[in-house]
Motif scaffolding. Structure first.
Motif, PDB file in Angstrom:
ATOM      1  N   ASP A 112      17.267 -49.063 -97.392  1.00 23.06           N
ATOM      2  CA  ASP A 112      18.026 -50.395 -96.779  1.00 23.06           C
ATOM      3  C   ASP A 112      19.479 -49.736 -96.424  1.00 23.06           C
ATOM      4  OD1 ASP A 112      19.557 -52.297 -96.075  1.00 23.06           O
ATOM      5  OD2 ASP A 112      18.942 -53.479 -97.286  1.00 23.06           O
ATOM      6  N   TYR A 113      19.662 -49.480 -95.398  1.00 21.71           N
ATOM      7  CA  TYR A 113      20.819 -48.882 -95.094  1.00 21.71           C
ATOM      8  C   TYR A 113      21.167 -49.167 -93.320  1.00 21.71           C
ATOM      9  CZ  TYR A 113      18.328 -46.064 -90.919  1.00 21.71           C
ATOM     10  OH  TYR A 113      17.100 -46.252 -89.718  1.00 21.71           O
ATOM     11  N   THR A 114      22.536 -48.710 -93.126  1.00 21.95           N
ATOM     12  CA  THR A 114      23.904 -48.582 -91.425  1.00 21.95           C
ATOM     13  C   THR A 114      23.723 -47.785 -90.978  1.00 21.95           C
ATOM     14  OG1 THR A 114      25.876 -48.794 -92.769  1.00 21.95           O
ATOM     15  CG2 THR A 114      24.202 -50.895 -93.104  1.00 21.95           C
ATOM     16  N   VAL A 115      23.680 -47.888 -89.698  1.00 22.79           N
ATOM     17  CA  VAL A 115      24.449 -46.855 -88.138  1.00 22.79           C
ATOM     18  C   VAL A 115      24.763 -47.459 -88.373  1.00 22.79           C
ATOM     19  CG1 VAL A 115      22.056 -47.412 -87.453  1.00 22.79           C
ATOM     20  CG2 VAL A 115      23.043 -45.202 -86.697  1.00 22.79           C
ATOM     21  N   ALA A 116      26.494 -46.994 -87.769  1.00 21.33           N
ATOM     22  CA  ALA A 116      27.301 -47.331 -86.365  1.00 21.33           C
ATOM     23  C   ALA A 116      27.124 -46.299 -85.673  1.00 21.33           C
ATOM     24  CB  ALA A 116      28.279 -46.846 -87.643  1.00 21.33           C
ATOM     25  N   PHE A 117      27.080 -46.555 -84.092  1.00 24.92           N
ATOM     26  CA  PHE A 117      27.892 -46.238 -82.948  1.00 24.92           C
ATOM     27  C   PHE A 117      28.336 -46.401 -82.352  1.00 24.92           C
ATOM     28  CE2 PHE A 117      23.078 -47.526 -84.093  1.00 24.92           C
ATOM     29  CZ  PHE A 117      22.695 -46.472 -83.802  1.00 24.92           C
ATOM     30  N   GLU A 118      29.444 -44.911 -81.330  1.00 19.80           N
ATOM     31  CA  GLU A 118      30.374 -45.380 -80.721  1.00 19.80           C
ATOM     32  C   GLU A 118      29.607 -45.112 -79.492  1.00 19.80           C
ATOM     33  OE1 GLU A 118      34.653 -43.032 -80.822  1.00 19.80           O
ATOM     34  OE2 GLU A 118      34.049 -44.402 -82.925  1.00 19.80           O
ATOM     35  N   ILE A 119      29.402 -46.175 -78.402  1.00 18.52           N
ATOM     36  CA  ILE A 119      29.650 -45.926 -77.167  1.00 18.52           C
ATOM     37  C   ILE A 119      30.511 -45.489 -75.630  1.00 18.52           C
ATOM     38  CG2 ILE A 119      27.506 -47.170 -77.587  1.00 18.52           C
ATOM     39  CD1 ILE A 119      28.405 -49.402 -75.964  1.00 18.52           C
ATOM     40  N   LEU A 120      29.688 -44.365 -74.894  1.00 20.12           N
ATOM     41  CA  LEU A 120      31.058 -44.820 -73.837  1.00 20.12           C
ATOM     42  C   LEU A 120      30.970 -46.142 -73.244  1.00 20.12           C
ATOM     43  CD1 LEU A 120      29.540 -41.308 -72.083  1.00 20.12           C
ATOM     44  CD2 LEU A 120      31.471 -41.479 -74.158  1.00 20.12           C
ATOM     45  N   PRO A 121      32.070 -46.170 -72.581  1.00 23.68           N
ATOM     46  CA  PRO A 121      32.197 -47.435 -71.653  1.00 23.68           C
ATOM     47  C   PRO A 121      31.354 -47.434 -70.334  1.00 23.68           C
ATOM     48  CG  PRO A 121      34.770 -45.995 -71.392  1.00 23.68           C
ATOM     49  CD  PRO A 121      33.202 -45.549 -72.617  1.00 23.68           C
ATOM     50  N   LYS A 122      31.352 -48.564 -70.157  1.00 21.18           N
ATOM     51  CA  LYS A 122      30.991 -49.188 -67.795  1.00 21.18           C
ATOM     52  C   LYS A 122      32.298 -48.143 -67.579  1.00 21.18           C
ATOM     53  CE  LYS A 122      28.134 -50.942 -65.194  1.00 21.18           C
ATOM     54  NZ  LYS A 122      27.059 -52.514 -64.918  1.00 21.18           N
TER      55      LYS A 122
END
Length: 450
Positions: A112-122
């Motif tokens: 059981d884990y979490t993953v965070a993403f930082e994405i590029l804007p459109k």
């Protein structure tokens, strides 16, 4: 496997992932099956090691590999399923309690884990066709060539012995040996032999050269000086020092005839050819300054036309890079923000805006380059490596090997080439008018230029 989105704020996404123990066990069995034909264990024929024995020997390490593989594959699937364009690497938070970790590794508990993403804007690219840009250009004046030739002549000027009993004067060269001390103790870098000092050149510590006026060959005298507050070596900055100096020779500048023969000594056919070479070098400097200014104007226009949310981590990383450079420079110079007519708070605000501008423009240029399929060839990168290696005479092979073995270092050479190619593309779309300016105006640095 269960994947649940838990955060969707701006450019940040976070997911909770639950991988059943049974699924991990299946991956573990597959890895152990691979190991069966690879390991050599006494008492067993290759490929005939019982699975239970393999699991006993390699189960925990194989399970750790299975977990790592599962996390990476799951993260890639989340990115693909959501068509994310990543701004940074995913941040995975695995369980840390020792008992929980042990149960997961032993196959007794779900992962059981979490993953965070930082994405590029459109990014919606604005139409830059017809942007009005002014290109400053400056012709190479004969006076500039004369000044450059005078500097070259000064570097080549011969120095001749002044004769027995002669004393050093302003403009003379003195060959010296010295030992420097601070509070009576020698310091690192304070001792030298047979160093040429041109009196009046201001290349040594302030106060050093003037005290050599009147010294004669074979004479020893003590020079008392103070290192500048902004001296490069912070351990010496601002400290008083004494140099015991012995003059080995006193020389006066000789005359140098600037003619075809002088040019031939420098590898040129004639003085006219030498002047042409100097003019071409100065022209390249002018072209570089002109390019820099019009590029700045183009980037200003792009910055004005594009406003969108920026990935916080990219901005923070860029700000930290800029801020560290600024503070280190101030430290080396022995200066404060107050001496720069600002405060640390104001400076932080200004440099954060600069970081935001750089990130924004970097994303815009990357988006334009991607849409226009602008590529940097391997040949172009190789030329950049060669140019870089030439900056380190005698170490060319080491520099070449460094870049060949380090993809990240190679990327630092590829990125500026890509940027310049995108700028070239945009300048072709813009409406550019040339404006003849003076050399001083061309090389004038705007106060807000970054």
């Amino acid at each position: 496997m269960q994947v649940q989105e838990t955060v969707s704020e701006g450019l940040r996404r976070e997911y909770r992932v639950v991988v059943p123990a049974a699924e991990l066990e299946t991956k573990l069995d597959a890895k152990l099956d691979q190991l069966k034909g690879q390991v050599r264990i006494n008492g067993f024929r290759p490929g005939k090691v019982p699975a239970a024995h393999l699991k006993k020997l390699y189960g925990r390490s194989a399970m750790a590999e299975a977990i790592d593989t599962t996390v990476n594959e799951t993260n890639q699937k989340i990115v693909a399923d959501n068509s994310f364009r990543m701004a940074t690497e995913p941040k995975v938070t695995l369980p840390t309690e020792e008992a929980v970790v042990a149960e997961v590794i032993d196959g007794k508990r779900d992962l059981d884990y979490t993953v965070a993403f930082e994405i590029l804007p459109k990014i919606e690219i604005a139409d830059v066709r017809g942007v009005q840009l002014e290109k400053q250009v400056a012709a190479v004046a004969d006076g500039e060539i004369d000044e450059a030739l005078d500097r070259l002549t000064a570097q080549q000027k011969p120095y001749l012995p002044k004769g027995e009993g002669a004393k050093a004067a302003e403009g003379d060269r003195v060959q010296v040996s010295f030992v420097g001390t601070i509070d009576g103790k020698p310091f690192e870098g304070g001792t030298a032999d047979d160093i040429a000092v041109d009196i009046g050149s201001n290349t040594f510590i302030p106060g050093f050269e003037p005290q050599l006026v009147g010294i004669g060959e074979g004479e020893t005298r003590t020079l008392n000086v103070t290192f500048p507050e902004n001296y490069g070596n912070t351990e010496l900055a601002g400290k008083a020092a004494a140099f015991e100096v012995t003059a080995k020779a006193v020389q006066a500048p000789g005359t140098l005839v600037v003619d075809d023969e002088f040019a031939k000594q420098l590898g040129m056919e004639s003085l006219a050819k030498l002047r042409e070479a100097i003019k071409e070098r100065i022209k390249r400097e002018h072209d570089g300054a002109s390019r820099s200014k019009i590029k700045r104007a183009l980037l200003d226009a792009l910055d004005e036309k594009h406003k969108f949310e920026l990935p916080p981590t990219l901005v923070e990383d860029e700000f930290n890079n800029v801020w560290n450079t600024v503070t280190n420079d101030l430290k080396q110079q022995g200066r404060t923000f107050e001496q720069e007519d600002t405060t640390e708070e104001k400076a932080r605000d200004e440099y954060r805006k600069l970081a935001e501008r750089r990130v924004r423009l970097g994303l815009v240029l990357a988006e334009i380059g991607d849409k226009q399929k602008i590529q940097v060839s391997d040949e172009e990168v190789s030329r950049a490596v060669v140019d870089r290696a030439r900056q380190f005479p005698g170490q060319e092979q080491q520099v070449w090997d460094y870049y060949r073995k380090n993809p990240q270092a190679l990327a630092t050479l590829r990125a500026p080439i890509f940027e310049e190619k995108v700028v070239d593309y945009l300048l072709e779309l813009a409406t550019v008018t040339e404006k003849e300016v003076s050399k001083e105006e061309l090389f004038k640095v705007d106060e807000d230029e970054a």
